[in-house]
Design a protein around this motif. Sequence first.
Motif, mmCIF file in Angstrom:
data_model
loop_
_atom_site.group_PDB
_atom_site.id
_atom_site.type_symbol
_atom_site.label_atom_id
_atom_site.label_comp_id
_atom_site.label_asym_id
_atom_site.label_seq_id
_atom_site.Cartn_x
_atom_site.Cartn_y
_atom_site.Cartn_z
ATOM 1 N N PHE A 1 5.550 7.182 1.192
ATOM 2 C CA PHE A 1 7.027 7.099 1.599
ATOM 3 C C PHE A 1 7.222 5.721 2.380
ATOM 4 C CE2 PHE A 1 10.815 8.586 4.278
ATOM 5 C CZ PHE A 1 11.624 8.289 3.068
ATOM 6 N N ALA A 2 6.135 5.331 3.074
ATOM 7 C CA ALA A 2 6.255 3.953 3.998
ATOM 8 C C ALA A 2 6.277 2.898 2.839
ATOM 9 C CB ALA A 2 5.158 3.850 4.956
ATOM 10 N N HIS A 3 5.459 2.753 2.058
ATOM 11 C CA HIS A 3 5.252 1.733 0.891
ATOM 12 C C HIS A 3 6.714 1.658 0.290
ATOM 13 C CE1 HIS A 3 1.242 0.715 1.122
ATOM 14 N NE2 HIS A 3 0.691 1.765 0.811
ATOM 15 N N ILE A 4 7.482 3.031 0.029
ATOM 16 C CA ILE A 4 8.534 2.879 -0.639
ATOM 17 C C ILE A 4 9.467 2.381 0.181
ATOM 18 C CG2 ILE A 4 10.555 4.263 -1.237
ATOM 19 C CD1 ILE A 4 8.554 6.344 -2.358
ATOM 20 N N LYS A 5 9.421 2.251 1.301
ATOM 21 C CA LYS A 5 10.431 1.569 2.386
ATOM 22 C C LYS A 5 10.396 0.092 2.490
ATOM 23 C CE LYS A 5 12.902 5.200 4.066
ATOM 24 N NZ LYS A 5 14.360 5.102 3.873
ATOM 25 N N LEU A 6 9.020 -0.343 2.074
ATOM 26 C CA LEU A 6 8.675 -1.601 2.063
ATOM 27 C C LEU A 6 8.927 -2.210 0.433
ATOM 28 C CD1 LEU A 6 5.521 -1.479 4.069
ATOM 29 C CD2 LEU A 6 7.460 -2.480 4.937
ATOM 30 N N GLN A 7 9.340 -1.431 -0.506
ATOM 31 C CA GLN A 7 9.611 -1.716 -1.782
ATOM 32 C C GLN A 7 8.231 -2.030 -2.363
ATOM 33 O OE1 GLN A 7 12.727 -4.711 -1.960
ATOM 34 N NE2 GLN A 7 14.283 -3.023 -1.764
ATOM 35 N N LYS A 8 7.221 -1.566 -1.859
ATOM 36 C CA LYS A 8 5.764 -1.703 -2.805
ATOM 37 C C LYS A 8 5.555 -0.553 -3.424
ATOM 38 C CE LYS A 8 3.850 -4.234 1.275
ATOM 39 N NZ LYS A 8 2.511 -4.427 2.281
ATOM 40 N N TRP A 9 6.025 -0.554 -4.743
ATOM 41 C CA TRP A 9 6.389 0.402 -5.655
ATOM 42 C C TRP A 9 4.910 0.902 -6.203
ATOM 43 C CZ3 TRP A 9 10.650 2.021 -4.357
ATOM 44 C CH2 TRP A 9 11.763 0.933 -4.044
ATOM 45 N N ALA A 10 4.112 -0.330 -6.430
ATOM 46 C CA ALA A 10 2.952 0.211 -7.200
ATOM 47 C C ALA A 10 1.939 0.899 -6.197
ATOM 48 C CB ALA A 10 2.104 -0.978 -7.733
ATOM 49 N N GLU A 11 1.717 0.461 -4.902
ATOM 50 C CA GLU A 11 1.171 1.116 -3.688
ATOM 51 C C GLU A 11 1.597 2.458 -3.667
ATOM 52 O OE1 GLU A 11 2.207 -1.901 -3.786
ATOM 53 O OE2 GLU A 11 1.029 -3.198 -2.826
ATOM 54 N N MET B 1 10.273 8.093 -7.736
ATOM 55 C CA MET B 1 10.950 7.253 -7.348
ATOM 56 C C MET B 1 10.382 5.885 -7.610
ATOM 57 S SD MET B 1 12.259 8.437 -3.645
ATOM 58 C CE MET B 1 13.048 6.948 -3.298
ATOM 59 N N ALA B 2 8.871 5.786 -7.333
ATOM 60 C CA ALA B 2 8.119 4.465 -7.556
ATOM 61 C C ALA B 2 8.252 4.114 -8.995
ATOM 62 C CB ALA B 2 6.773 4.903 -7.035
ATOM 63 N N ARG B 3 7.837 5.179 -9.881
ATOM 64 C CA ARG B 3 7.728 5.024 -11.196
ATOM 65 C C ARG B 3 9.002 4.395 -11.852
ATOM 66 N NH1 ARG B 3 3.602 9.717 -13.416
ATOM 67 N NH2 ARG B 3 1.879 8.527 -12.813
ATOM 68 N N TYR B 4 10.253 4.810 -11.313
ATOM 69 C CA TYR B 4 11.420 4.497 -12.084
ATOM 70 C C TYR B 4 11.698 3.105 -11.553
ATOM 71 C CZ TYR B 4 16.456 3.774 -11.771
ATOM 72 O OH TYR B 4 17.906 3.064 -12.046
#
Length: 269
Positions: free
Chosen positions: A24-34, A58-61
Motif C-alpha cells: 500500500f505504501a508502494h502504491i502511494k509512491l506509484q511504485k506499481w511493480a513493487e 490496483m497495481a496490475r491495472y
Amino acid sequence: LVESKKVSDVPADLHSILHSNRAFAHIKLQKWAEAETDCSEALKVNPKNTKATYRRAMARYELGKHETALEDVEKVLKELPDPNSNKEAVELKEKINAQLKKKAPSPKAETSQPAPGFKRMQIVEASDDEDEAPAKPLANGDSSPPALKPGFKRMQIVEASDDEDDEPAKPTSPAKLEATSPATSPKAAEPFPEIKLEHSKAGVEKAKTEANSLFSQGKVEESVKWFSKGLWLVESKKVSDVPADLHSILHSNRAFAHIKLQKWAEAET
C-alpha cells in the motif's frame, strides 16, 4: 527479521500484513511493480488476505495487466459481496473492463487453408442482368451455352492462385522492435553514441555517477540515457570486470527514473 529467520514464531497473518501494508505504501509512491510483488508475497503467506488481492488488482491495472487485474478484483467481489464494503472494488472492475473493451480486436473473418493436394476455388454467382462474354465455339461450331432448367442460376468457378498470399504481412512497428531488441541487448548497436565512455569499469562507474547527478537535477530522461549506456557496456561484454552490485544498481536506478517518468512497464522490467 521474519524472512532472515531472526524471528521464527511470527504468525502467518502478521507476515502477510507486513507485505500487504508495504504494498500500500508502494502504491502511494506509484511504485506499481513493487506493489504487485509485495501483494503476491502476502498472498503466498496468507491466500485469504483480501486487501492484498485488491491492492494487487490496483497495481496490475496501472501496469496494464488488465486480464490478471480483473481476476484479482473478481476474487475480492466474491469475498466481499456487501455493496457497502466493496464500492471501490466495483469501480476498479468497471475501469478494468473499459480498458479491456478498448483492447479487444475487431472480429475478422479468417480464411481457412485448403488441405494438402487441394486448391482453393471461388464460386461467383453470375447475375441474370449481366451480359456474359461470348462463349467459345464448341467442337461442332455451336457457340451457345446449354440452356438452364427453370429455377437454376449459372455459376462461375474461379481457381485461386497458389502463389497469392491470403493477406500481406504487416510491418512490425518501431515500438515492438524496440521492445524485442532493447538498447542494452548484447547484439544491439551502441546506444546514444553521443555519450562517450571508456570501455572499462571506470567508464561504467562514470555512467552511474553522471546519471545520478542528472537525476538529482531533475533531468530524468537524460539520466536514463546514461544508465542505459553503462548497462550496454556491461551487457554487451565490452567490460567484463564489473561487480554484480554495480550492475544491479544500474538497473535499479534506471527503474526509479522510469517510475518518475511513469513508464511502469520499463520500470518493472
